[in-house]
Design a protein around this motif. Structure first.
Motif, PDB file in Angstrom:
ATOM      1  N   TYR A 145     -35.641  22.708  21.301  1.00  0.00           N
ATOM      2  CA  TYR A 145     -36.898  21.985  21.262  1.00  0.00           C
ATOM      3  C   TYR A 145     -37.942  22.833  20.534  1.00  0.00           C
ATOM      4  N   ASP A 146     -38.957  22.147  19.985  1.00  0.00           N
ATOM      5  CA  ASP A 146     -40.077  22.888  19.417  1.00  0.00           C
ATOM      6  C   ASP A 146     -41.173  23.049  20.467  1.00  0.00           C
ATOM      7  N   LYS A 171     -43.855  21.559  20.838  1.00  0.00           N
ATOM      8  CA  LYS A 171     -44.430  20.297  21.283  1.00  0.00           C
ATOM      9  C   LYS A 171     -43.529  19.567  22.268  1.00  0.00           C
ATOM     10  N   GLU A 182     -40.603  18.396  21.424  1.00  0.00           N
ATOM     11  CA  GLU A 182     -39.773  17.416  20.709  1.00  0.00           C
ATOM     12  C   GLU A 182     -38.383  17.989  20.473  1.00  0.00           C
ATOM     13  N   LEU A 183     -37.389  17.136  20.687  1.00  0.00           N
ATOM     14  CA  LEU A 183     -36.000  17.547  20.505  1.00  0.00           C
ATOM     15  C   LEU A 183     -35.721  17.824  19.023  1.00  0.00           C
ATOM     16  N   ILE A 184     -35.191  19.008  18.746  1.00  0.00           N
ATOM     17  CA  ILE A 184     -34.878  19.401  17.379  1.00  0.00           C
ATOM     18  C   ILE A 184     -33.395  19.215  17.063  1.00  0.00           C
ATOM     19  N   TYR A 239     -39.215  28.485  19.175  1.00  0.00           N
ATOM     20  CA  TYR A 239     -38.388  27.356  19.609  1.00  0.00           C
ATOM     21  C   TYR A 239     -37.804  27.694  20.982  1.00  0.00           C
TER      22      TYR A 239
END
Length: 573
Positions: free
Chosen positions: A520-521, A523, A525-527, A554
């Motif tokens: 994830y980052d 924020k 959000e799934l990377i 990350y």
């Protein structure tokens, strides 16, 4: 048969018009705005008094006369140097008289005259002659020799005053300071494939040829390149101390307005060529590509005087233009193109790659950018070796592994430690091999119960992979023992950390179960999903490739049985 063109310009070289088409034009003089004297290889001399509208011809009653040079000191008084004689005219080219005629003139190369009774001549073998108007039937007397050959279509001799002179040939150039009696070779102007020259004064000299335009401000002692675009130049001329022109073999003309220090396109379309703005290394590759960016031609959506068909991109290698890629115009302001480089600059120093971008129109016009250079490096770490195994034999440990999948790997570095959680660094470096087998016969028996090993792959550019999964080899029995597996779910810190672009994430499972490993980052959000499957009990290793991500923090998360373990990692470009 090759055709030759004579063109003229009436606006300072901005536009040019073809006024005569013929074969094997060899020499030219233009003593005023209307008068043109043209020399041919076979037809002798042609004279026009009305700027090329009408012509009269004189072949001196010879065949294959092969005019080499023409020089006029005023509209009436001029000289012609040919293979068979040196001719002089005092009536503007209507009549000509031979000033020296013998078999010895068959290799006469060029003349330079300073007045009606003063001039020099050089032959191809290097002999130098001085004009003597009172010398009878043969008015040329040898006064010196260059000490070597002087040859080439545009080679010649010229003097800045009565003492300082230069003789310039394709591969050899010379200087005299005593009126032509003695000559010495100019080292920096020799072996340079010179096609043309212009002597501004005793100190300032311009040469042009295969290496562009060379300039000397100290009488030929040193030369500097003031213009080079990868194309061989054929001739150079100045009308005064500021304005000059040079032309290449394709008829393209460049112009200077500051005494030769800067040069630009000499035609009206000087804003039409594209302009290369940068050439940078392509990231995350093995030193094979660069990214070239260029600004569009003015014909690309701005000026529609000609229809732009495409851009052609060339690699310039040893002054040869090698076609690489064609790009269609899209009315974009900038273009970015991936191109192959000529070599990897990581390990052996910078290997420059030279490029040019041409704008090609429907009318056949080609507008060429300046040649620019860049280089590429291998900045991609190889994949690590896998399946590392270690076995204790009699007085030795045998290590073997599966080789890296990267094709440019040249060796493997082995790291050894007494400590299970050792760092892959210089302190723990042990040995390197070029195969996937290593025998360690230097065992510290009695000092430790286990030896811990890890192996890294190293590529030809010196990039090292992350290390393999580590093994622990017991020193008191035969076999392999994997590094201790705790009786709980455990997520290790990734290594290396920080990383670029690859890193290894390890985790242990006390039982067989379904797990999910995600990145994830900041924020949330799934990377990327790295694993989403059932794994057996034991220790597992997964490689994370971040080539498509930017620098930053990350998080990676191990999810099992409804629980999560999260750790942080840092990507640095």
């Amino acid at each position: 048969m090759n055709q030759y063109f004579l063109s003229n310009s009436t606006d300072g070289g901005v536009t040019w018009d073809i006024i005569l088409v013929g074969n094997k034009m060899k020499a030219l003089a233009y003593p005023n705005n209307d008068k043109i004297i043209l020399g041919y290889e076979t037809k002798g001399v042609a004279v026009s008094e009305n700027n090329g509208v009408d012509w009269s011809y004189n072949n001196f009653n010879e065949t294959q006369i092969n005019i080499k040079k023409i020089q006029f000191i005023n509209p009436n008084y001029g000289w012609v140097c040919s293979e068979k004689a040196v001719y002089i005219t005092s009536d503007g080219g209507i009549t000509w008289d031979a000033t020296g005629l013998s078999n010895g003139w068959y290799d006469a190369l060029a003349i330079y005259v300073r007045g009606v009774d003063d001039g020099w001549l050089v032959k191809e073998n290097g002999d130098v002659f001085r004009f003597d108007p009172y010398g009878g039937s043969n008015k040329w007397n040898q006064i010196g020799t260059l000490g070597g050959r002087c040859y080439g279509n545009n080679a010649g001799i010229t003097f800045a005053d009565s003492l300082v002179g230069y003789a310039v040939g394709y591969n050899y150039s010379y200087k005299s300071t005593d009126g032509g009696y003695n000559w010495k070779k100019i080292p920096q102007a020799s072996y340079r494939n010179i096609n043309g020259y212009f002597v501004m004064n005793k100190q300032e000299i311009f040469l042009c040829g295969l290496k562009g335009i060379l300039y000397s401000s100290n009488g030929g002692e040193n030369f500097a390149t003031v213009y080079y675009d990868g194309v061989e130049l054929q001739s150079i001329h100045f009308s005064d101390t500021q304005y000059g022109w040079a032309v290449d073999s394709d008829g393209n003309i460049i112009k200077t307005t500051d005494g030769g220090q800067t040069w630009t396109s000499g035609n009206s379309n000087q804003a039409f060529p594209p302009s290369i703005t940068s050439i940078i290394d392509k990231p995350n590759d093995e030193g094979s590509f660069v990214i070239l960016e260029f600004e569009r031609s003015m014909l690309d959506g701005i000026n529609n005087s000609e229809v732009l068909i495409h851009y052609s991109i060339f690699s310039i290698v040893h002054n040869n233009a090698i076609f690489l890629k064609q790009v269609n115009p899209t009315n974009s302001t900038h273009y970015s193109i991936e191109l192959p480089s000529v070599g990897d600059s990581t390990a052996s120093g910078i290997i420059w790659s030279y490029y040019r971008v041409d704008a090609v129109t429907q009318l056949g016009s080609i507008y060429k950018s300046q040649v620019e250079r860049g280089y590429s490096v291998d900045n991609l770490s190889p994949q690590p070796p896998s399946n590392l195994n270690g076995t204790l034999k009699t007085n030795r440990i045998e290590l073997n592994w599966k080789q890296s999948l990267s094709v440019d790997v040249i060796k493997y570095q082995i790291f050894r430690s007494y400590n299970e959680f050792f760092t892959v660094d210089t302190l723990n470096f042990y040995y390197e091999v070029d195969d996937s087998l290593f025998i360690d016969a230097n065992l510290p028996l009695g000092e430790t119960d286990f030896l811990y090993y890890s192996v890294c792959a190293v590529d030809a550019a010196g990039n090292r992979s992350v290390d393999s999964v580590r093994v622990a080899v017991p020193l008191n029995t035969t076999g392999v023992k994997e590094i201790g597996i705790p009786n709980e779910f455990y997520l290790y810190q990734n290594y290396p950390n920080p990383f670029n672009p690859g890193t290894i994430i390890e985790f242990t499972l006390p039982q067989s179960t379904h797990i999910k490993l995600t990145v994830y980052d900041t924020k949330g959000e799934l990377i990327k999903i790295l694993a989403n499957d059932r794994y057996n009990m034991g220790k597992h290793s997964i490689q994370f490739d971040s080539s498509d991500l930017s620098s930053g923090v990350y998080f990676y998360r191990l999810t099992y049985n409804g629980k999560n373990i999260t750790k942080k990692m840092l990507l640095l470009r």
